[in-house]
Design a protein around this motif. Structure first.
Motif, mmCIF file in Angstrom:
data_model
loop_
_atom_site.group_PDB
_atom_site.id
_atom_site.type_symbol
_atom_site.label_atom_id
_atom_site.label_comp_id
_atom_site.label_asym_id
_atom_site.label_seq_id
_atom_site.Cartn_x
_atom_site.Cartn_y
_atom_site.Cartn_z
ATOM 1 N N GLU A 330 0.672 -1.340 -0.063
ATOM 2 C CA GLU A 330 0.038 0.029 -0.074
ATOM 3 C C GLU A 330 1.073 1.348 0.044
ATOM 4 O O GLU A 330 0.596 2.257 -0.751
ATOM 5 N N ILE A 331 1.820 1.452 0.740
ATOM 6 C CA ILE A 331 2.696 2.448 0.852
ATOM 7 C C ILE A 331 3.564 2.548 -0.379
ATOM 8 O O ILE A 331 3.656 3.900 -0.978
ATOM 9 N N GLU A 332 3.929 1.531 -1.078
ATOM 10 C CA GLU A 332 4.605 1.725 -2.504
ATOM 11 C C GLU A 332 3.578 2.220 -3.364
ATOM 12 O O GLU A 332 4.087 3.112 -4.454
ATOM 13 N N ARG A 333 2.316 1.819 -3.321
ATOM 14 C CA ARG A 333 1.406 2.497 -4.470
ATOM 15 C C ARG A 333 1.290 3.948 -4.089
ATOM 16 O O ARG A 333 1.238 4.774 -5.009
ATOM 17 N N ASN A 334 1.146 4.484 -2.728
ATOM 18 C CA ASN A 334 1.002 5.645 -2.516
ATOM 19 C C ASN A 334 2.173 6.369 -3.165
ATOM 20 O O ASN A 334 1.952 7.528 -3.534
ATOM 21 N N LEU A 335 3.597 6.130 -2.887
ATOM 22 C CA LEU A 335 4.583 6.720 -3.120
ATOM 23 C C LEU A 335 4.699 6.866 -4.645
ATOM 24 O O LEU A 335 4.808 7.976 -5.397
ATOM 25 N N ASN A 336 4.170 5.769 -5.620
ATOM 26 C CA ASN A 336 4.150 5.823 -7.202
ATOM 27 C C ASN A 336 3.118 7.120 -7.233
ATOM 28 O O ASN A 336 3.396 7.417 -8.488
ATOM 29 N N GLN A 337 2.107 7.115 -6.770
ATOM 30 C CA GLN A 337 1.191 7.921 -7.084
ATOM 31 C C GLN A 337 1.683 9.435 -6.660
ATOM 32 O O GLN A 337 1.279 10.383 -7.423
ATOM 33 N N ALA A 338 2.221 9.380 -5.674
ATOM 34 C CA ALA A 338 2.793 10.799 -5.402
ATOM 35 C C ALA A 338 3.859 11.203 -6.425
ATOM 36 O O ALA A 338 3.883 12.465 -6.437
ATOM 37 N N LEU A 339 4.598 10.364 -6.552
ATOM 38 C CA LEU A 339 5.636 10.612 -7.692
ATOM 39 C C LEU A 339 5.110 11.160 -9.235
ATOM 40 O O LEU A 339 5.750 11.960 -10.077
ATOM 41 N N SER A 340 4.126 10.282 -9.632
ATOM 42 C CA SER A 340 3.527 10.403 -10.906
ATOM 43 C C SER A 340 2.642 11.882 -10.853
ATOM 44 O O SER A 340 2.334 12.675 -11.708
ATOM 45 N N ALA A 341 2.190 12.419 -9.634
ATOM 46 C CA ALA A 341 1.124 13.463 -9.572
ATOM 47 C C ALA A 341 2.077 14.748 -9.515
ATOM 48 O O ALA A 341 3.311 14.810 -8.862
ATOM 49 N N SER A 342 1.462 15.769 -9.837
ATOM 50 C CA SER A 342 2.217 17.163 -9.642
ATOM 51 C C SER A 342 1.949 17.698 -8.543
ATOM 52 O O SER A 342 2.463 18.617 -8.149
#
Length: 813
Positions: A330-342
């Motif tokens: 779950e934390i890795e998914r949140n990290l990927n979303q944070a890096l891809s979002a502006s």
């Protein structure tokens, strides 16, 4: 290959050949130093250094060629044309300089090839122009293959040498560049010389018109001297530059070390935890705060760990083993979303005992940096603020806002589940008296006790709240009527238990109003209003503590609110009048005073009875202004009377609760000029019972002024002998209900006899109200009553002074 070796061995003087090679090598080394100097300097002086490098290379190569030519021995006399020799020098200078500039401007392999071709072409042209400058009794024939090979040998090494000279930094690369330049020149020269075939000729040959080898040696000496001078200048400058660069490097190293130390210090003292990852998601850097935040040891992390490994290592101390993998994913998914979002929104991770806010920002190289904030205290503060916003600060109960939310939620539940909702409003009956007599701290303690009692009375899925002031509320979801009845019983029992020997000696009483959904209302606001109405009905009904809402209370409440609004300022508008009913003595059959009775003539309603508007005035507090108005008007009227007639004025319980009442009465008597002995204040025992010690204290102060105090409506309400024993009243008034019913009910006659006997035994005169027939008079005379008041002796009428003036006017007319 053999012609090349034959030319080198048999046609050249070895010492001069070696000298030429040395000159070429030194020239190449100086050229490399000057090229590096140009690379180290700024753009403004780079062209100067490149020009010097080109001149050094050209002079050195030219000198190398002609030194080798001095060592060339073809076996015949030879000399050199001056013009062609000079041209050869200019050509090699231009070619070397141009080649270096091209190599600097185009730092790629095509640029290096072009630069090597220009420079190598210049060297080749110099060689063959120098050979063309030879004059001797022979013809020169050239071998084309050796000529082409010499050109190739002049260019190919330079393709490798120029990048090393201009962009190399190490000594080995500099030596390699100098060697390649030397190899290019030497290979060109000897390959070119191998290409010569001399054919003796008897052509014209004049040694006097040529430059002799001795003169050529002088020119070569000058060229070598210039080369040496340029080389020395390059060496000195390069040395100085090297020293400066080394100093700068040391300073830079010290600066870098200082910055690194400062960076390490900053990282270790950051309030936030930090992790830096490269483009492959590998850990590069972290600080101590990150380790402390997740409770990790100093050796828990290693450079090169993947982000997944770091996450699992960090959360392993805070979660059960079975939950680590799911949470890490779950934390890795949140990290990927944070890096891809502006955006820059943080990801919140909650663990037992700690809450962490994580922000991740992408870096240009594909890596990212994550910062970690411990927001545990912030979250606790937010929860506390949220709790304070929804709960009462004194009692800890939910406040009105929270209770409204609960009721709205329960109303939704009832709509879906088909259940019912009961709402109970609780209001303290004597809270103001507690505050006034015992102080606000006692009032706060009373509220806390009520809150504790209500909290103990409710069960799961039942709710209680403090709405504000001394008003509380409770709610229950139920299906059967007995459940609501049990809920109300528990609440009332808990409240009644407060007075059972509490440590603060506080007497707390409350009234409860109940309304239900959907029977009594269709929304929360209406439900609360209906419960309020029921509570006020309970508060206003003697002997009642609990009241359920009934249809019609709304209309009554609206009627009372409108009546209260109309009552404000009624006296100032002239709607209020005072009527006076005579009080007669049975001993001498004379009027000894009047009772002042307030009447209200409403412009639309007409005459409003006192038993209607007086309770409304008491609820709203308007009775205080009305009481002062009645006191002043009645005292002014009584001051006009003669013969010592008294005036009796009723006081309400609200007026008696005012500690300033004696001062107000004294001021009125002083301003109107009425003697205190002519004023009689009537009170009911109901008005005393609310706060008996306080009321009796106020009555004693009034009596000390000479004012008579009468107890009104004796025999009804809370009448008791203890009241008569507590205060020496000046008069007892028997309620009219007993006098009117005396002709039909023996009990009424018995009560009259008992009250009269009590008055005689205490020495207190007794006045009977409601005397309307001669039978009433006969009974009262027979029992020894002192005074009477009723329709038989006079109805309430206009002021006696006004009637006296009217009678005097009629008599005079």
């Amino acid at each position: 290959m053999f012609p090349f070796l034959f030319c080198l061995r048999d046609q050249h003087d070895a010492p001069l050949v070696i000298l030429a090679a040395i000159v070429c090598l030194l020239t190449a080394a100086a050229t490399v130093r000057l090229c590096r100097q140009a690379a180290w300097t700024d753009t403004g002086s780079r062209s100067l250094w490149l020009t010097m490098a080109g001149l050094t290379a050209g002079l050195g190569i030219w000198a190398t060629h002609f030194i080798a030519m001095l060592g060339y021995d073809p076996g015949i006399v030879m000399g050199y044309h001056v013009q062609q020799t000079v041209v050869s020098l200019l050509v090699v200078l231009a070619g070397a300089t141009a080649g270096l500039f091209i190599a600097t401007r185009a730092p790629h392999w095509l640029g290096s090839l072009l630069a090597a071709s220009v420079m190598g072409g210049g060297v080749t042209a110099m060689h063959y122009l120098g050979m063309a400058a030879l004059e001797m009794p022979a013809l020169i024939r050239w071998k084309a293959d050796y000529v082409a090979a010499s050109a190739v040998f002049a260019i190919v090494p330079l393709v490798l040498a120029l990048p090393l000279a201009l962009r190399g930094r190490s000594l080995a690369k500099g030596a390699a560049a100098a060697g390649l330049i030397t190899a290019a020149v030497v290979l060109l020269h000897f390959t070119g010389m191998t290409a010569i075939t001399l054919i003796p000729s008897r052509g014209e040959f004049s040694p006097l018109s040529m430059m002799s080898p001795r003169a050529m040696s002088l020119w070569i000496f000058l060229a070598v001297s210039c080369t040496i001078a340029l080389t020395a200048a390059a060496a000195i400058t390069s040395r100085r530059t090297g020293i400066k660069l080394r100093r700068q490097e040391r300073e830079n190293q010290l600066r870098v070390q200082g910055m690194k130390a400062q960076l390490d210090l900053a990282l270790e003292n950051m309030h936030q935890g930090l992790c830096l990852y490269d483009g492959d998601g590998r850990l590069l850097l972290w600080n101590q705060r990150f380790l402390d935040l997740y409770g990790l040891g100093s050796d828990a992390l290693q450079c090169g760990m993947t982000v997944g490994q770091v996450i699992r290592t960090g959360i392993a101390n805070h979660l059960p083993v079975t939950e680590v993998e799911q949470r890490a994913a779950e934390i890795e998914r949140n990290l990927n979303q944070a890096l891809s979002a502006s955006g820059d929104a943080p990801a919140i991770s909650e663990y037992p005992g700690v809450v962490v806010s994580v922000r991740s920002r992408a870096l240009p190289d594909g890596g990212w940096v994550s910062t970690f904030d411990d927001i545990t205290q912030q979250r606790r503060s937010e929860e506390r603020i949220r709790h304070l916003a929804l709960h009462d600060g004194l009692t800890g109960l939910p406040n009105r806002r929270r209770f409204n939310d609960v009721v709205d939620r329960d109303l939704d539940v009832t709509a879906r589940a088909g259940s019912r909702l009961g709402l109970v409003v609780v209001d303290l009956d004597n809270f103001k008296d507690i505050n006034d007599s015992r102080g606000h701290s006692a009032g706060d303690q009373a509220l806390k006790m009520v809150a504790a009692a209500l909290k103990d009375a409710v069960r799961e899925n039942e709710h209680v709240a403090r709405l504000g002031g001394d008003e509380f509320a409770a709610a229950i979801l139920y299906r059967e009527d007995y459940e609501l009845a049990d809920f109300v019983t528990r609440l009332s029992t808990g409240l009644a238990a407060i007075n059972a020997g509490n440590a603060h000696d506080l007497s707390v009483h409350a009234s409860l109003g109940i309304a239900t959904y959907p029977a009594d209302s269709q929304d929360r606001e209406q439900l609360c209003n209906h419960a309020d109405l029921a509570m006020y009905r309970a508060k206003g009904t003697v002997g009642e503590r609990i009241c359920y809402y009934e249809k019609g209370m709304d209309e009554q409440a609206r009627e009372r609110r409108q009546l209260a609004a109309d009552l404000r300022g009624a006296a100032a508008r002239g709607e209020m009048t005072i009527l006076y009913q005579p009080q007669r003595s049975l001993k001498d059959d004379r009027v000894n005073g009047y009772e002042a009775l307030l009447r209200w003539t409403h412009p639309k309603r007409g005459l409003v009875p006192p038993d209607i508007f007086i309770p409304v005035a008491e609820e709203t507090g308007e009775i205080l202004a009305l009481g002062e108005w009645v006191l002043r008007q009645a005292c002014e009227e009584a001051a006009r009377w003669g013969d010592g007639l008294t005036v009796a004025i009723n006081l309400s319980a609200v007026q008696l609760s005012q500690a300033s009442l004696p001062e107000s009465v004294a001021q009125t008597l002083l301003e109107t000029g009425l003697a205190p002995r002519r004023l009689e204040l009537e009170i009911t025992e109901t008005a005393i019972i609310a706060d008996k010690p306080r009321v009796l204290h106020i009555l004693r102060r009034l009596k000390a002024m000479g004012i008579a105090i009468a107890i009104d409506d004796f025999g009804t309400g809370y009448s008791s002998l203890d009241t008569l024993n507590s205060f020496p009243f000046d008069k007892i008034k028997i309620d009219k209900s007993f006098v009117i019913g005396s002709e039909e009910r023996p009990q009424a006659r018995a009560i009259i006899r008992a009250v009269l006997a009590l008055g005689h035994s205490l020495g207190v005169p007794v006045l009977a109200e409601g005397v309307e027939t001669s039978g009433h008079v006969d009974l009262l005379v027979a029992e020894g009553c002192d005074q009477v008041q009723g329709y038989l002796f006079g109805r309430p009428g206009h002021a006696p002074s006004l009637l006296a003036r009217e009678q005097a006017r009629l008599a005079a007319g």
